[in-house]
Design a protein around this motif. Structure first.
Motif, PDB file in Angstrom:
ATOM      1  N   LEU A  65       8.793  13.194  -9.371  1.00 16.75           N
ATOM      2  CA  LEU A  65       9.207  14.466  -8.790  1.00 16.75           C
ATOM      3  C   LEU A  65      10.723  14.471  -8.596  1.00 16.75           C
ATOM      4  CD1 LEU A  65       6.404  14.853  -6.096  1.00 16.75           C
ATOM      5  CD2 LEU A  65       6.544  15.975  -8.332  1.00 16.75           C
ATOM      6  N   PRO A  66      11.420  15.460  -9.151  1.00 19.15           N
ATOM      7  CA  PRO A  66      12.885  15.466  -9.093  1.00 19.15           C
ATOM      8  C   PRO A  66      13.450  15.449  -7.665  1.00 19.15           C
ATOM      9  CG  PRO A  66      12.066  17.296 -10.440  1.00 19.15           C
ATOM     10  CD  PRO A  66      10.876  16.589  -9.874  1.00 19.15           C
ATOM     11  N   ASP A  67      12.745  16.045  -6.729  1.00 14.07           N
ATOM     12  CA  ASP A  67      13.242  16.070  -5.350  1.00 14.07           C
ATOM     13  C   ASP A  67      13.182  14.704  -4.680  1.00 14.07           C
ATOM     14  OD1 ASP A  67      13.691  18.756  -5.636  1.00 14.07           O
ATOM     15  OD2 ASP A  67      11.846  19.369  -4.614  1.00 14.07           O
ATOM     16  N   TYR A  68      12.257  13.848  -5.119  1.00 19.55           N
ATOM     17  CA  TYR A  68      12.070  12.558  -4.485  1.00 19.55           C
ATOM     18  C   TYR A  68      12.741  11.399  -5.223  1.00 19.55           C
ATOM     19  CZ  TYR A  68       8.781  14.745  -1.335  1.00 19.55           C
ATOM     20  OH  TYR A  68       8.215  15.541  -0.382  1.00 19.55           O
ATOM     21  N   ALA A  69      13.142  11.600  -6.460  1.00 24.19           N
ATOM     22  CA  ALA A  69      13.747  10.519  -7.249  1.00 24.19           C
ATOM     23  C   ALA A  69      14.977   9.916  -6.560  1.00 24.19           C
ATOM     24  CB  ALA A  69      14.081  11.006  -8.654  1.00 24.19           C
ATOM     25  N   PRO A  70      15.927  10.740  -6.072  1.00 25.44           N
ATOM     26  CA  PRO A  70      17.082  10.130  -5.382  1.00 25.44           C
ATOM     27  C   PRO A  70      16.671   9.365  -4.120  1.00 25.44           C
ATOM     28  CG  PRO A  70      17.542  12.421  -5.926  1.00 25.44           C
ATOM     29  CD  PRO A  70      16.095  12.186  -6.219  1.00 25.44           C
ATOM     30  N   LEU A  71      15.670   9.877  -3.413  1.00 28.47           N
ATOM     31  CA  LEU A  71      15.181   9.189  -2.217  1.00 28.47           C
ATOM     32  C   LEU A  71      14.643   7.815  -2.578  1.00 28.47           C
ATOM     33  CD1 LEU A  71      14.319   9.195   0.809  1.00 28.47           C
ATOM     34  CD2 LEU A  71      12.149  10.127   0.019  1.00 28.47           C
ATOM     35  N   LEU A  72      13.860   7.748  -3.649  1.00 31.54           N
ATOM     36  CA  LEU A  72      13.290   6.466  -4.060  1.00 31.54           C
ATOM     37  C   LEU A  72      14.361   5.500  -4.568  1.00 31.54           C
ATOM     38  CD1 LEU A  72       9.975   7.578  -5.779  1.00 31.54           C
ATOM     39  CD2 LEU A  72      10.264   6.515  -3.546  1.00 31.54           C
ATOM     40  N   HIS A  73      15.437   6.030  -5.134  1.00 36.20           N
ATOM     41  CA  HIS A  73      16.515   5.154  -5.603  1.00 36.20           C
ATOM     42  C   HIS A  73      17.299   4.550  -4.437  1.00 36.20           C
ATOM     43  CE1 HIS A  73      16.455   5.376  -9.946  1.00 36.20           C
ATOM     44  NE2 HIS A  73      16.063   6.622  -9.818  1.00 36.20           N
ATOM     45  N   TRP A  74      17.512   5.334  -3.403  1.00 34.35           N
ATOM     46  CA  TRP A  74      18.352   4.860  -2.299  1.00 34.35           C
ATOM     47  C   TRP A  74      17.557   4.321  -1.110  1.00 34.35           C
ATOM     48  CZ3 TRP A  74      22.989   3.670  -3.584  1.00 34.35           C
ATOM     49  CH2 TRP A  74      23.590   4.328  -4.654  1.00 34.35           C
ATOM     50  N   ALA A  75      16.247   4.519  -1.090  1.00 41.46           N
ATOM     51  CA  ALA A  75      15.424   4.007   0.015  1.00 41.46           C
ATOM     52  C   ALA A  75      15.503   2.486   0.163  1.00 41.46           C
ATOM     53  CB  ALA A  75      13.985   4.458  -0.137  1.00 41.46           C
ATOM     54  N   PRO A  76      15.513   1.695  -0.939  1.00 37.42           N
ATOM     55  CA  PRO A  76      15.646   0.245  -0.746  1.00 37.42           C
ATOM     56  C   PRO A  76      16.949  -0.142  -0.055  1.00 37.42           C
ATOM     57  CG  PRO A  76      14.888   0.722  -2.970  1.00 37.42           C
ATOM     58  CD  PRO A  76      15.257   2.036  -2.347  1.00 37.42           C
ATOM     59  N   PHE A 114       0.826  -1.208   0.000  1.00 42.51           N
ATOM     60  CA  PHE A 114       0.000   0.000   0.000  1.00 42.51           C
ATOM     61  C   PHE A 114       0.859   1.256   0.000  1.00 42.51           C
ATOM     62  CE2 PHE A 114      -3.485  -2.731   1.874  1.00 42.51           C
ATOM     63  CZ  PHE A 114      -4.253  -2.705   0.725  1.00 42.51           C
ATOM     64  N   ALA A 115       1.973   1.237   0.719  1.00 41.13           N
ATOM     65  CA  ALA A 115       2.877   2.398   0.735  1.00 41.13           C
ATOM     66  C   ALA A 115       3.444   2.653  -0.657  1.00 41.13           C
ATOM     67  CB  ALA A 115       4.002   2.181   1.741  1.00 41.13           C
ATOM     68  N   ARG A 116       3.833   1.587  -1.345  1.00 37.43           N
ATOM     69  CA  ARG A 116       4.345   1.740  -2.712  1.00 37.43           C
ATOM     70  C   ARG A 116       3.260   2.249  -3.642  1.00 37.43           C
ATOM     71  NH1 ARG A 116       2.582  -1.133  -6.912  1.00 37.43           N
ATOM     72  NH2 ARG A 116       2.791  -3.074  -5.772  1.00 37.43           N
ATOM     73  N   MET A 117       2.053   1.703  -3.494  1.00 33.42           N
ATOM     74  CA  MET A 117       0.944   2.153  -4.337  1.00 33.42           C
ATOM     75  C   MET A 117       0.655   3.641  -4.107  1.00 33.42           C
ATOM     76  SD  MET A 117      -1.486  -1.218  -3.911  1.00 33.42           S
ATOM     77  CE  MET A 117      -2.942  -0.490  -4.610  1.00 33.42           C
ATOM     78  N   ALA A 118       0.735   4.078  -2.864  1.00 35.71           N
ATOM     79  CA  ALA A 118       0.510   5.494  -2.553  1.00 35.71           C
ATOM     80  C   ALA A 118       1.608   6.360  -3.160  1.00 35.71           C
ATOM     81  CB  ALA A 118       0.451   5.695  -1.036  1.00 35.71           C
ATOM     82  N   ALA A 119       2.849   5.876  -3.110  1.00 32.11           N
ATOM     83  CA  ALA A 119       3.961   6.636  -3.700  1.00 32.11           C
ATOM     84  C   ALA A 119       3.780   6.773  -5.205  1.00 32.11           C
ATOM     85  CB  ALA A 119       5.293   5.953  -3.385  1.00 32.11           C
ATOM     86  N   VAL A 120       3.376   5.695  -5.856  1.00 32.26           N
ATOM     87  CA  VAL A 120       3.163   5.738  -7.312  1.00 32.26           C
ATOM     88  C   VAL A 120       1.955   6.609  -7.645  1.00 32.26           C
ATOM     89  CG1 VAL A 120       2.565   4.349  -9.337  1.00 32.26           C
ATOM     90  CG2 VAL A 120       4.328   3.554  -7.755  1.00 32.26           C
ATOM     91  N   ALA A 121       0.872   6.440  -6.909  1.00 31.97           N
ATOM     92  CA  ALA A 121      -0.321   7.246  -7.157  1.00 31.97           C
ATOM     93  C   ALA A 121      -0.041   8.733  -6.959  1.00 31.97           C
ATOM     94  CB  ALA A 121      -1.466   6.802  -6.244  1.00 31.97           C
ATOM     95  N   GLY A 122       0.825   9.040  -6.005  1.00 34.01           N
ATOM     96  CA  GLY A 122       1.206  10.432  -5.756  1.00 34.01           C
ATOM     97  C   GLY A 122       2.247  10.953  -6.725  1.00 34.01           C
ATOM     98  N   GLY A 123       2.754  10.075  -7.581  1.00 33.10           N
ATOM     99  CA  GLY A 123       3.740  10.484  -8.582  1.00 33.10           C
ATOM    100  C   GLY A 123       5.103  10.816  -8.015  1.00 33.10           C
ATOM    101  N   LEU A 124       5.448  10.252  -6.858  1.00 34.24           N
ATOM    102  CA  LEU A 124       6.733  10.588  -6.231  1.00 34.24           C
ATOM    103  C   LEU A 124       7.928  10.275  -7.129  1.00 34.24           C
ATOM    104  CD1 LEU A 124       6.346   9.593  -2.473  1.00 34.24           C
ATOM    105  CD2 LEU A 124       6.247  11.843  -3.517  1.00 34.24           C
ATOM    106  N   GLN A 125       7.837   9.188  -7.902  1.00 38.13           N
ATOM    107  CA  GLN A 125       8.963   8.817  -8.739  1.00 38.13           C
ATOM    108  C   GLN A 125       9.187   9.816  -9.870  1.00 38.13           C
ATOM    109  OE1 GLN A 125       6.030   7.373  -8.771  1.00 38.13           O
ATOM    110  NE2 GLN A 125       5.503   6.612 -10.797  1.00 38.13           N
TER     111      GLN A 125
END
Length: 180
Positions: A143-154, A130-141
């Motif tokens: 957004l330039p500010d969140y892209a590095p976070l999503l790459h290194w969060a795993p 659900f957290a991943r679905m919310a991130a995708v639905a919110g378009g976080l991937q």
């Protein structure tokens, strides 16, 4: 388990395809994306043997750290071959983590709460989904500010959870040797 599952969700569902698209055409994704799952399936049997001898928490923790390293290699891969190997190892690590989590849940609940504890594992998986679905639905991937976070969060999820699980496994092992 939530951190491990979130690391899996972010790595595979959000990051894997863009990693491959650095070196391959979109038509090739149908052949490349299953590499993660091939590693996942191949690792299950050997991991079950190791869990039987070393315990689920230890294997889950070590797999978390191996998976974090594999995701770093995938992130920094300079060619398709390196990326394929990193994805295979990441899938293997996730297979070990998931199988070990179920084994650990069954061991923790061995006094009659096996179903409850195993259910908590699957609830953690659902929460991460659900957290991943919310991130995708919110378009976080996107957004330039969140892209590095999503790459290194795993990497953060798997390394922190893996290290924490190894500490717990070590303290349990130390406690059992002191009581002998």
């Amino acid at each position: 388990m939530i951190a491990l599952a979130l690391g899996y969700q972010l790595h595979f569902s959000i990051n894997s395809a863009p990693f491959y698209l650095r070196f391959a055409k979109p038509d090739d994704l149908q052949w490349l994306m299953p590499v993660f799952w091939i590693g996942f399936n191949i690792a299950m049997f050997p991991a079950s043997v190791i869990v039987k001898h070393r315990g689920g928490l230890l294997v889950m923790g070590a797999a978390g750290l191996f998976g974090a390293v594999a995701v770093i290699v995938a992130e920094l891969a300079g060619d398709l071959s390196t990326l394929v190997i990193a994805q295979f190892v990441a899938g293997s690590a996730w297979g070990c983590m998931l199988m070990s989590a179920v084994s650990a849940a069954l061991a923790i609940g061995e006094t009659g709460a096996e179903g409850k504890v195993t259910g908590l594992v699957f609830s953690a998986l659902a929460l991460a989904t659900f957290a991943r679905m919310a991130a995708v639905a919110g378009g976080l991937q996107k957004l330039p500010d969140y892209a590095p976070l999503l790459h290194w969060a795993p990497v953060a999820c798997w390394s922190v959870a893996g290290a924490g699980l190894l500490v717990i496994a070590a303290s349990r092992a130390q406690g059992s040797t002191q009581s002998v």
